[in-house]
Write a protein that holds these residues in place. Sequence first.
Motif, mmCIF file in Angstrom:
data_model
loop_
_atom_site.group_PDB
_atom_site.id
_atom_site.type_symbol
_atom_site.label_atom_id
_atom_site.label_comp_id
_atom_site.label_asym_id
_atom_site.label_seq_id
_atom_site.Cartn_x
_atom_site.Cartn_y
_atom_site.Cartn_z
ATOM 1 N N GLY A 135 0.688 -1.254 0.048
ATOM 2 C CA GLY A 135 -0.141 0.245 -0.022
ATOM 3 C C GLY A 135 0.808 1.318 0.056
ATOM 4 N N SER A 136 1.381 1.568 0.926
ATOM 5 C CA SER A 136 2.424 2.797 0.883
ATOM 6 C C SER A 136 3.785 2.607 1.304
ATOM 7 N N GLY A 137 4.419 1.294 0.776
ATOM 8 C CA GLY A 137 5.852 1.150 0.893
ATOM 9 C C GLY A 137 6.242 -0.111 -0.134
ATOM 10 N N PHE A 138 7.657 -0.070 -0.162
ATOM 11 C CA PHE A 138 8.097 -1.080 -1.164
ATOM 12 C C PHE A 138 9.684 -1.400 -0.714
ATOM 13 N N GLN A 139 9.772 -2.692 -1.235
ATOM 14 C CA GLN A 139 11.373 -2.943 -0.875
ATOM 15 C C GLN A 139 11.946 -3.052 -2.251
ATOM 16 N N GLY A 140 13.348 -2.296 -2.228
ATOM 17 C CA GLY A 140 14.054 -2.258 -3.589
ATOM 18 C C GLY A 140 15.455 -2.925 -3.447
ATOM 19 N N ALA A 141 16.214 -3.015 -4.412
ATOM 20 C CA ALA A 141 17.509 -3.686 -4.413
ATOM 21 C C ALA A 141 18.233 -2.949 -5.402
ATOM 22 N N VAL A 142 19.507 -2.992 -5.323
ATOM 23 C CA VAL A 142 20.274 -2.301 -6.208
ATOM 24 C C VAL A 142 21.477 -3.533 -6.411
ATOM 25 N N LYS A 143 21.921 -3.750 -7.712
ATOM 26 C CA LYS A 143 23.163 -4.505 -8.008
ATOM 27 C C LYS A 143 24.163 -3.931 -8.802
ATOM 28 N N ILE A 144 25.383 -3.441 -8.223
ATOM 29 C CA ILE A 144 26.117 -2.545 -8.978
ATOM 30 C C ILE A 144 27.373 -3.474 -9.340
ATOM 31 N N THR A 145 27.849 -3.208 -10.709
ATOM 32 C CA THR A 145 28.870 -4.064 -11.179
ATOM 33 C C THR A 145 30.150 -2.856 -11.609
ATOM 34 N N ASN A 146 31.095 -2.939 -11.350
ATOM 35 C CA ASN A 146 32.596 -2.299 -11.650
ATOM 36 C C ASN A 146 33.010 -2.674 -12.938
ATOM 37 N N ASN A 147 33.133 -1.851 -13.986
ATOM 38 C CA ASN A 147 33.487 -2.150 -15.232
ATOM 39 C C ASN A 147 34.989 -1.689 -15.227
ATOM 40 N N THR A 148 35.311 -0.761 -14.288
ATOM 41 C CA THR A 148 36.844 -0.215 -14.390
ATOM 42 C C THR A 148 37.789 -0.623 -13.514
ATOM 43 N N ALA A 149 38.583 0.097 -13.001
ATOM 44 C CA ALA A 149 39.755 -0.321 -12.277
ATOM 45 C C ALA A 149 39.161 -0.572 -10.964
ATOM 46 N N ALA A 150 39.935 -1.789 -10.028
ATOM 47 C CA ALA A 150 39.677 -1.997 -8.953
ATOM 48 C C ALA A 150 39.247 -1.011 -7.930
ATOM 49 N N MET A 151 38.282 -1.021 -6.997
ATOM 50 C CA MET A 151 38.068 -0.030 -6.024
ATOM 51 C C MET A 151 38.267 -0.443 -4.653
ATOM 52 N N SER A 152 38.727 0.399 -3.828
ATOM 53 C CA SER A 152 38.768 0.032 -2.291
ATOM 54 C C SER A 152 37.749 0.254 -1.588
ATOM 55 N N SER A 153 36.789 1.231 -2.145
ATOM 56 C CA SER A 153 35.621 1.786 -1.435
ATOM 57 C C SER A 153 34.880 2.198 -2.381
ATOM 58 N N TRP A 154 33.352 2.235 -2.355
ATOM 59 C CA TRP A 154 32.379 2.729 -3.475
ATOM 60 C C TRP A 154 31.352 3.385 -2.413
ATOM 61 N N SER A 155 30.628 4.408 -3.430
ATOM 62 C CA SER A 155 29.537 5.176 -3.160
ATOM 63 C C SER A 155 28.726 5.353 -4.156
ATOM 64 N N LEU A 156 27.507 4.873 -4.060
ATOM 65 C CA LEU A 156 26.308 5.075 -5.175
ATOM 66 C C LEU A 156 25.448 6.100 -4.814
ATOM 67 N N ALA A 157 25.076 7.076 -5.817
ATOM 68 C CA ALA A 157 24.168 8.009 -5.531
ATOM 69 C C ALA A 157 23.053 7.788 -6.862
ATOM 70 N N PHE A 158 21.851 7.912 -6.422
ATOM 71 C CA PHE A 158 20.560 8.343 -7.371
ATOM 72 C C PHE A 158 19.365 8.890 -6.977
#
Length: 490
Positions: free
Chosen positions: A47-70
């Motif tokens: 009714g007034s809520g939902f559950q969501g998910a994100v799957k992030i794939t890195n296609n560049t150089a390796a990262m030691s940390s990450w932050s996704l924004a949308f």
Amino acid sequence: MRHPPRSVLAAVAGAVALIGSVTVPVVTASGAAPACSVEYSVTSQWGSGFQGAVKITNNTAAMSSWSLAFDFAGGQKLTQGWNATWSQSGTTVTAANESYNGSLATGASVSAGFIASWSGSNAVPTSFRLNGTSCNTAVEPSPTPEPTDPAEDGPPVLRASGNKLVDAGGATRRLLGVNRSGGEFMCVQGRGIFDGPVDDASVKAIAGWKANTVRIPLNEECWLGLSTIDPAYAGANYINAVKDLVAKVKAHGMTPVVELHWTYGQYTGNSAGCSDVHASCQKPMPDMQYTPSFWASVANTFKNDRTVVFDLFNEPYPDRATSTTTQAWQCWRDGGNCPGIGYEVAGMQDLVDSVRGTGATNLILAGGIAYSNDLSQWLTYKPADPAGNLAAAWHVYNFNTCANESCWNSTLAPVAAQVPLVAGEIGENTCAHGFIDQVMKWFDDRGLSYLGWTWNTWDCSSGPSLISSYDGTPTAFGTGLRDHLRALNG
């Protein structure tokens, strides 16, 4: 419920699938692959809520940390999340790595989930940024409308809404039916998987009582296929038999409740059901060694079918082992090294976390202490559920402590005022139905749920038995439940 002695026993998909994500490739004019890709999915919506998910794939150089924004485009508001540190400022949502999942190698992926509210529209975000770099997006439709008419589409997808169980259309629902015992003890005793037939005719007979729910007790060692169990009755064979019974229950428009009944861990203290370390009787609490794995496996098996309800543990009784009620409730919720119990305990919070860690949002039931007969501090120690889909379970027999209206008014009514309440087992050892008549009236007056113990052909004075034949012929005890369900549901 504790069971009759073995000698007595020997003698006698209307589902809604979670929507998958489809990555929409974004390439440059030169054909170069994007620096990162994101799959965004709405895995369930109510009714007034939902559950969501994100799957992030890195296609560049390796990262030691990450932050996704949308950016949310439909006024959605983040409420909680997992597998990332989630925050929201205005319309912008940020998911930053936890300490354990910051490394993201080239080509590697990481997933995280969240719960949010929505109103008006639940528009899908159109742009994602990983460490400031734009990614492609995956756009998908809103969830398919969930079935609401069990007569036509199978059982409803149920959700806790305030103190009610509701379907996808917001209509109040009640779980009214029976238990189908056998899956908890036959396998560990080397005698099969279920006690008596579980063919279509026998399940149809349950539906003939106008039941809308069947609770199915399980054994964790049998489900996990541990070496102590006959392979014929364990692992894949056991799981497939349970899945088949669940499918038959659903095919007759009834809600299946899968429940953990017997577990591992040696307990020889007060009120011990057995001295065996194996899952051959009711233990005071589930064990950390196997129970979280059991629930993760069960949840993964049924998470795409939210018509299936999860009942975490049959009848906790840590109060018989601990010296104070406070210790008992702390043990119940938090587990660990509980006084008087010699194995490491998995608390209700551990089990909720195991289920939700798979992404399953199915309705969860959690019974209190004193063999699920005491809910006096259930609200105080209520486990945290990121999906907000938790109900209280309660058991009552004529020989229990809380077996009168005075106790129900003082201890059950406050719980039922805040969360859905399901009497997972009701029964009496008198071979009559005078006591459950009182229980059913109290629950009917408040629009609550209850399930009779049990749809097995036992001697009703040894273990309350509803039937004398699997064609649905009732005992004198069972007549009370059958006639009442038929009167309620026509």
